[in-house]
Design a protein around this motif. Sequence first.
Motif, mmCIF file in Angstrom:
data_model
loop_
_atom_site.group_PDB
_atom_site.id
_atom_site.type_symbol
_atom_site.label_atom_id
_atom_site.label_comp_id
_atom_site.label_asym_id
_atom_site.label_seq_id
_atom_site.Cartn_x
_atom_site.Cartn_y
_atom_site.Cartn_z
ATOM 1 N N THR A 213 -50.237 -31.036 18.304
ATOM 2 C CA THR A 213 -51.110 -32.086 18.817
ATOM 3 C C THR A 213 -51.911 -32.636 17.645
ATOM 4 O O THR A 213 -52.441 -31.869 16.839
ATOM 5 N N VAL A 214 -51.993 -33.952 17.559
ATOM 6 C CA VAL A 214 -52.789 -34.570 16.504
ATOM 7 C C VAL A 214 -53.810 -35.507 17.142
ATOM 8 O O VAL A 214 -53.490 -36.258 18.057
ATOM 9 N N ILE A 215 -55.041 -35.406 16.667
ATOM 10 C CA ILE A 215 -56.097 -36.339 17.066
ATOM 11 C C ILE A 215 -56.210 -37.349 15.942
ATOM 12 O O ILE A 215 -56.612 -37.018 14.815
ATOM 13 N N ARG A 216 -55.786 -38.574 16.226
ATOM 14 C CA ARG A 216 -55.666 -39.611 15.202
ATOM 15 C C ARG A 216 -56.978 -40.364 15.007
ATOM 16 O O ARG A 216 -57.643 -40.748 15.968
ATOM 17 N N ASN A 217 -57.316 -40.555 13.741
ATOM 18 C CA ASN A 217 -58.438 -41.423 13.378
ATOM 19 C C ASN A 217 -59.732 -41.033 14.080
ATOM 20 O O ASN A 217 -60.458 -41.891 14.606
ATOM 21 N N ALA A 218 -60.023 -39.759 14.126
ATOM 22 C CA ALA A 218 -61.265 -39.323 14.758
ATOM 23 C C ALA A 218 -62.451 -39.957 14.037
ATOM 24 O O ALA A 218 -62.549 -39.901 12.808
ATOM 25 N N ALA A 219 -63.341 -40.555 14.805
ATOM 26 C CA ALA A 219 -64.487 -41.238 14.196
ATOM 27 C C ALA A 219 -65.357 -40.254 13.422
ATOM 28 O O ALA A 219 -65.846 -40.568 12.330
ATOM 29 N N TRP A 220 -65.559 -39.060 14.005
ATOM 30 C CA TRP A 220 -66.349 -38.011 13.358
ATOM 31 C C TRP A 220 -65.649 -36.681 13.574
ATOM 32 O O TRP A 220 -65.172 -36.402 14.674
ATOM 33 N N ALA B 132 -55.105 -31.830 13.296
ATOM 34 C CA ALA B 132 -53.879 -31.452 13.992
ATOM 35 C C ALA B 132 -53.836 -29.946 14.201
ATOM 36 O O ALA B 132 -54.340 -29.175 13.373
ATOM 37 N N PHE B 133 -53.236 -29.545 15.326
ATOM 38 C CA PHE B 133 -53.026 -28.116 15.572
ATOM 39 C C PHE B 133 -51.649 -27.904 16.177
ATOM 40 O O PHE B 133 -51.133 -28.740 16.933
ATOM 41 N N GLY C 50 -57.686 -36.388 6.303
ATOM 42 C CA GLY C 50 -56.517 -37.118 5.826
ATOM 43 C C GLY C 50 -55.704 -37.696 6.974
ATOM 44 O O GLY C 50 -56.207 -37.914 8.079
ATOM 45 N N ARG C 51 -54.415 -37.931 6.712
ATOM 46 C CA ARG C 51 -53.508 -38.490 7.717
ATOM 47 C C ARG C 51 -52.381 -37.501 7.964
ATOM 48 O O ARG C 51 -51.720 -37.044 7.022
ATOM 49 N N TRP C 52 -52.145 -37.169 9.209
ATOM 50 C CA TRP C 52 -51.058 -36.259 9.578
ATOM 51 C C TRP C 52 -49.740 -36.992 9.469
ATOM 52 O O TRP C 52 -49.510 -38.006 10.137
#
Length: 478
Positions: A4-11, A31-32, A42-44
């Motif tokens: 699972t990836v959380i994209r572009n988390a603001a914080w 990501a986990f 960074g970027r996954w």
Amino acid sequence: MATTVIRNAAWIVAWDTARAGHAYLNDADIAFTDDRIVQVGGRWEGIADTEIDGRDRMVMPGLVNIHSHPSSEPMNKGLLEELGSPGLYMSSLYEFMPLFRSDPAGVEAAAKVAYCELMMSGVTTLADLSVAHPNWLELLAQSGLRGCIAPMFRSARWFTANGHVVQYEWDEAAGNQAMEDAFGLIERARQHPSGRLMGMVSPSQIDTCAPELLQDAVAHARARNLPFQLHAAQSVVEFHEITRRHGKTPIQWLDSLGILGEHTIIGHAIFLDHHDWVHWPTRRDLALLADTGTSVAHCPTVFCRRGITLQDFGAYKAAGINLGIGTDTFPHNMLEELRHVGYFARVTAGNVDATKTTDAFDAATIGGARALRRDDIGRLEVGLKADLALVDIRHPMMRPMREPLRSLIYTAAERAVRDVFCDGRQIVADGKPVGFDYPAACAALEEAQARALERAPALDWARRPVEQMTPFVFPRMG
């Protein structure tokens, strides 16, 4: 293997290894894979089975709660908020709390309600100090939480026959048997197929436990590398009882027994020798806790309702004591508890700088993890457990959105928590617990409380009706 990836988390409240502390990251991925974090920042670039849009989210580590009583405390809502015994230094422990006892159905309803409240406020790891009940392990596993069961046992029960003297009824053989039963239950938790349960050795209270029971219990904890927790220095009554029996403060007596140490958590530790309510001549207790590596579980809400505070959180931290946070009352709302940590520390110290949000948040994450002897939770770092909470920074109570943790703790609280993951599994989705029906559990608890109130007068030393013991806010007309 699912990622699972959380994209572009603001914080992101990430872990900064260089400075060994939490730090903010902005506009980055986390990501986990299964139960472990594989990237922070960074970027996954790898494959993602599930993607979550993080542009309106703050991602923070799941909170670690090291002291709670889920199977009993939710029952007391509407009863104990303003109730204490003037003849017992304002505590409600001895005269009133034993009266509102739940039946088995109420115990299960209370636990479900507490687990839901905890998860909705961002908790992923919970130390559950309860009297053992039949469905405990399965309920905790069903919640999705990382659970540390702490079946309480003791050598005596306390009671009052007049509202101003506390007496003790001793049965050391029963206490020893309850301790052995607790050890067996802790082992069952360790072997539970969920893989998320562990145990804590937890004799109930310093004044209800024989010294041999305490020594045997802490020896068992140390031999198996388990945390050990004991309620101590939690009331003036208890302080006087221990000094009467042993001529030493509760903390100094525990030190003489060899109880203090890095495995040990003291629940509350309020009435130390420097507290101005006890007027004791020494000033050794803070240093004893710090020098032995003993942790303190701080639960401000339940005490501040009765005008009682730690003196003070900042002083304990400055002394070098490891601090964790718990919810020793209703609601089991960890974020509101953190709010009270800061407010009452500043009031007690008379200094806005006495305790910062950093201190409270550290106690609720890395401090709690350290107390529970876990090095794989409490922070967002590659290789650690995927325990995390997602906060909606566009929630009206988070705005204007300048400082996300302050806005969450001091204003929005659980209302802005949208999703929570523990061990990589989602346990809160869109603000609702996944494992339980929260409204149904609340309805069942309400019914159980009504049954308990019918029984309460017969348990009271003065046989008072409930409305006399704990009156309504306003009189009822008609």
